[in-house]
Design a protein around this motif. Structure first.
Motif, mmCIF file in Angstrom:
data_model
loop_
_atom_site.group_PDB
_atom_site.id
_atom_site.type_symbol
_atom_site.label_atom_id
_atom_site.label_comp_id
_atom_site.label_asym_id
_atom_site.label_seq_id
_atom_site.Cartn_x
_atom_site.Cartn_y
_atom_site.Cartn_z
ATOM 1 N N ALA A 55 0.816 -1.213 0.000
ATOM 2 C CA ALA A 55 0.000 0.000 0.000
ATOM 3 C C ALA A 55 0.847 1.260 0.000
ATOM 4 C CB ALA A 55 -0.923 0.008 1.226
ATOM 5 N N GLY A 56 2.085 1.148 0.435
ATOM 6 C CA GLY A 56 2.925 2.332 0.523
ATOM 7 C C GLY A 56 2.374 3.331 1.538
ATOM 8 N N SER A 57 2.204 4.542 1.095
ATOM 9 C CA SER A 57 1.708 5.600 1.990
ATOM 10 C C SER A 57 0.195 5.785 1.900
ATOM 11 C CB SER A 57 2.398 6.923 1.660
ATOM 12 O OG SER A 57 2.100 7.327 0.324
ATOM 13 N N ASP A 58 -0.507 4.877 1.210
ATOM 14 C CA ASP A 58 -1.950 5.042 1.025
ATOM 15 C C ASP A 58 -2.693 5.113 2.348
ATOM 16 O OD1 ASP A 58 -1.446 4.985 -1.637
ATOM 17 O OD2 ASP A 58 -2.318 2.993 -2.011
ATOM 18 N N ASN A 59 -2.350 4.228 3.282
ATOM 19 C CA ASN A 59 -3.063 4.215 4.563
ATOM 20 C C ASN A 59 -2.843 5.502 5.349
ATOM 21 O OD1 ASN A 59 -4.194 1.607 4.253
ATOM 22 N ND2 ASN A 59 -2.273 0.652 4.911
ATOM 23 N N TYR A 60 -1.645 6.061 5.236
ATOM 24 C CA TYR A 60 -1.368 7.319 5.938
ATOM 25 C C TYR A 60 -2.025 8.505 5.230
ATOM 26 C CZ TYR A 60 2.007 4.778 8.764
ATOM 27 O OH TYR A 60 2.594 3.887 9.640
ATOM 28 N N ARG A 61 -2.091 8.444 3.902
ATOM 29 C CA ARG A 61 -2.765 9.503 3.170
ATOM 30 C C ARG A 61 -4.251 9.538 3.511
ATOM 31 N NH1 ARG A 61 -0.751 8.493 -1.382
ATOM 32 N NH2 ARG A 61 -2.409 7.160 -2.229
ATOM 33 N N ASP A 62 -4.815 8.357 3.760
ATOM 34 C CA ASP A 62 -6.234 8.294 4.140
ATOM 35 C C ASP A 62 -6.505 8.986 5.469
ATOM 36 O OD1 ASP A 62 -6.792 6.897 1.845
ATOM 37 O OD2 ASP A 62 -6.809 4.924 2.816
ATOM 38 N N LEU A 63 -5.506 9.043 6.342
ATOM 39 C CA LEU A 63 -5.693 9.721 7.631
ATOM 40 C C LEU A 63 -6.018 11.202 7.442
ATOM 41 C CD1 LEU A 63 -2.752 8.218 9.726
ATOM 42 C CD2 LEU A 63 -5.150 7.545 9.771
ATOM 43 N N PHE A 64 -5.559 11.774 6.330
ATOM 44 C CA PHE A 64 -5.793 13.192 6.063
ATOM 45 C C PHE A 64 -6.952 13.423 5.096
ATOM 46 C CE2 PHE A 64 -1.316 12.661 7.130
ATOM 47 C CZ PHE A 64 -1.141 13.631 8.111
ATOM 48 N N THR A 65 -7.253 12.449 4.263
ATOM 49 C CA THR A 65 -8.264 12.666 3.229
ATOM 50 C C THR A 65 -9.610 12.018 3.540
ATOM 51 O OG1 THR A 65 -7.470 10.722 2.005
ATOM 52 C CG2 THR A 65 -6.486 12.856 1.456
ATOM 53 N N ASP A 66 -9.625 10.982 4.380
ATOM 54 C CA ASP A 66 -10.857 10.261 4.687
ATOM 55 C C ASP A 66 -11.512 10.872 5.922
ATOM 56 O OD1 ASP A 66 -12.909 8.531 5.163
ATOM 57 O OD2 ASP A 66 -11.698 6.711 5.151
ATOM 58 N N PRO A 67 -12.705 11.468 5.794
ATOM 59 C CA PRO A 67 -13.373 12.057 6.960
ATOM 60 C C PRO A 67 -13.623 11.057 8.078
ATOM 61 C CG PRO A 67 -14.446 12.758 4.922
ATOM 62 C CD PRO A 67 -13.476 11.676 4.548
ATOM 63 N N ALA A 68 -13.855 9.786 7.726
ATOM 64 C CA ALA A 68 -14.102 8.776 8.748
ATOM 65 C C ALA A 68 -12.869 8.494 9.590
ATOM 66 C CB ALA A 68 -14.580 7.478 8.092
ATOM 67 N N LEU A 69 -11.675 8.808 9.067
ATOM 68 C CA LEU A 69 -10.437 8.642 9.828
ATOM 69 C C LEU A 69 -9.999 9.935 10.503
ATOM 70 C CD1 LEU A 69 -8.308 6.298 7.534
ATOM 71 C CD2 LEU A 69 -9.209 5.797 9.798
ATOM 72 N N ARG A 70 -10.335 11.070 9.898
ATOM 73 C CA ARG A 70 -9.982 12.349 10.536
ATOM 74 C C ARG A 70 -10.805 12.596 11.791
ATOM 75 N NH1 ARG A 70 -10.338 14.907 5.372
ATOM 76 N NH2 ARG A 70 -12.237 15.919 6.128
ATOM 77 N N ALA A 71 -12.081 12.224 11.731
ATOM 78 C CA ALA A 71 -12.986 12.528 12.847
ATOM 79 C C ALA A 71 -12.509 11.959 14.182
ATOM 80 C CB ALA A 71 -14.400 12.034 12.518
ATOM 81 N N PRO A 72 -12.060 10.697 14.268
ATOM 82 C CA PRO A 72 -11.616 10.193 15.571
ATOM 83 C C PRO A 72 -10.493 10.996 16.192
ATOM 84 C CG PRO A 72 -11.966 8.366 14.055
ATOM 85 C CD PRO A 72 -12.090 9.616 13.258
ATOM 86 N N PHE A 73 -9.583 11.521 15.388
ATOM 87 C CA PHE A 73 -8.485 12.322 15.940
ATOM 88 C C PHE A 73 -8.992 13.661 16.454
ATOM 89 C CE2 PHE A 73 -6.178 9.226 13.423
ATOM 90 C CZ PHE A 73 -5.067 8.966 14.207
ATOM 91 N N TRP A 74 -9.960 14.259 15.757
ATOM 92 C CA TRP A 74 -10.562 15.495 16.259
ATOM 93 C C TRP A 74 -11.311 15.224 17.552
ATOM 94 C CZ3 TRP A 74 -8.732 19.849 14.907
ATOM 95 C CH2 TRP A 74 -8.304 20.112 13.606
ATOM 96 N N HIS A 75 -12.015 14.101 17.614
ATOM 97 C CA HIS A 75 -12.722 13.747 18.841
ATOM 98 C C HIS A 75 -11.744 13.565 20.003
ATOM 99 C CE1 HIS A 75 -16.091 11.891 16.143
ATOM 100 N NE2 HIS A 75 -16.159 13.205 16.202
#
Length: 296
Positions: A55-75
């Motif tokens: 996957a390379g950096s795909d999973n880490y890129r999703d942390l910034f682009t996927d709202p479902a992954l960004r939301a938990p960090f904001w919470h």
């Protein structure tokens, strides 16, 4: 001869490394190696069963682009207000009050306020889930005093679920902070308080000029402990809301469990775990540097 004179007294440095070697082996086997494995898994697309693909950096890129992954960090950042900032502030207030005013039964109050620390978080979660239920103690109390308009399904309301869980964290962490600060207040020389009172300092000025500077180390410890507790929060979320309603209370630690064991996104879960570890490390180092800078 000159080199011999420069050698530090005591045993050679190599012997010192032998003393710490068992601890380093345990540390590497149970912390560094699993963390390295998590980093490796975070670079893969893997469902835990079939063959993994790169996957390379795909999973880490999703942390910034996927709202479902960004939301938990904001919470998680929001919960730090409840898990860290409020307990530290309330702990300072209680410690300053108890150290200035003679309170009868002080030991009893300390025990009561510290009690949540000795309870398993599963027990805390089950108890508060019952209290905050639509037909729970909190709503029954509001109805009894004529404030039924404020009654609501606290853990089922997308607006109030996160603050409700945060309130539980405040209840748990305040006692720990208070005990730390009370212990710190006892080592502050009484002469400083007497000098402040001679200079005409009131309660607030005395706290700001004497108590708070004297508790700098304890504040750093309390912030570190509560920040770590807030960011790695899983069991309380799992018991009370399971990340719901929707994903209104999802946090990184719960998201790791959800993706790894419920949706079979092991690579994505590992990326969240690595990001969470780096987040905890960054914040704790920042607190440490801030305290050291203030001391200097």
């Amino acid at each position: 001869m000159r080199a011999a004179h420069r050698r530090a007294p005591g045993e050679p440095r190599a012997v010192g490394y032998l003393y710490v070697l068992p601890a380093l082996v345990v540390y590497g086997a149970f912390l560094l190696y699993p963390f390295g494995q998590s980093v490796w898994l975070s670079l893969l697309h893997w469902d835990g069963l079939t063959a993994a693909t790169w996957a390379g950096s795909d999973n880490y890129r999703d942390l910034f682009t996927d709202p479902a992954l960004r939301a938990p960090f904001w919470h998680a950042l929001v919960l730090l207000l409840f898990y860290s900032a409020l307990p530290v502030a309330l702990g300072l207030l209680l410690a300053a009050t108890m150290s200035r005013i003679r309170v009868r039964g002080l030991t009893f109050f300390r025990v009561v306020l510290f009690l949540p620390q000795v309870l398993a978080m599963v027990v805390v979660g089950v108890a508060w889930r019952s209290i905050l239920a639509p037909d729970g103690l909190l709503n029954d109390t509001l109805d009894a005093v004529g404030l039924d308009a404020l009654s609501r399904p606290w853990l089922g309301d997308s607006t109030w679920a996160l603050p409700a869980v945060g309130g539980i964290g405040t209840w748990v962490g305040t006692g720990l902070c208070m005990v730390l600060f009370l212990a710190g207040v006892q080592r502050i020389p009484r002469e400083r308080y007497e000098a402040a009172r001679i200079d005409g300092a009131g309660a607030f000025r005395e706290f700001w000029s004497v108590t708070l500077p004297g508790l700098r180390a304890e504040v750093a410890v309390a912030l570190t402990l509560t920040i770590v507790a807030g960011l790695r929060n899983f069991d309380l979320i799992y018991i009370t809301t399971s990340g719901g309603p929707g994903n209104a209370t999802s946090v990184p630690a719960y998201e790791v469990y959800h993706r790894a064991f419920e949706t079979n996104q092991v690579g994505s879960a590992a990326a969240v775990a690595v990001a969470l570890a780096l987040m905890i490390f960054t914040l704790t180092v920042a607190v440490s540097k801030l305290v050291e800078g203030r001391r200097g």
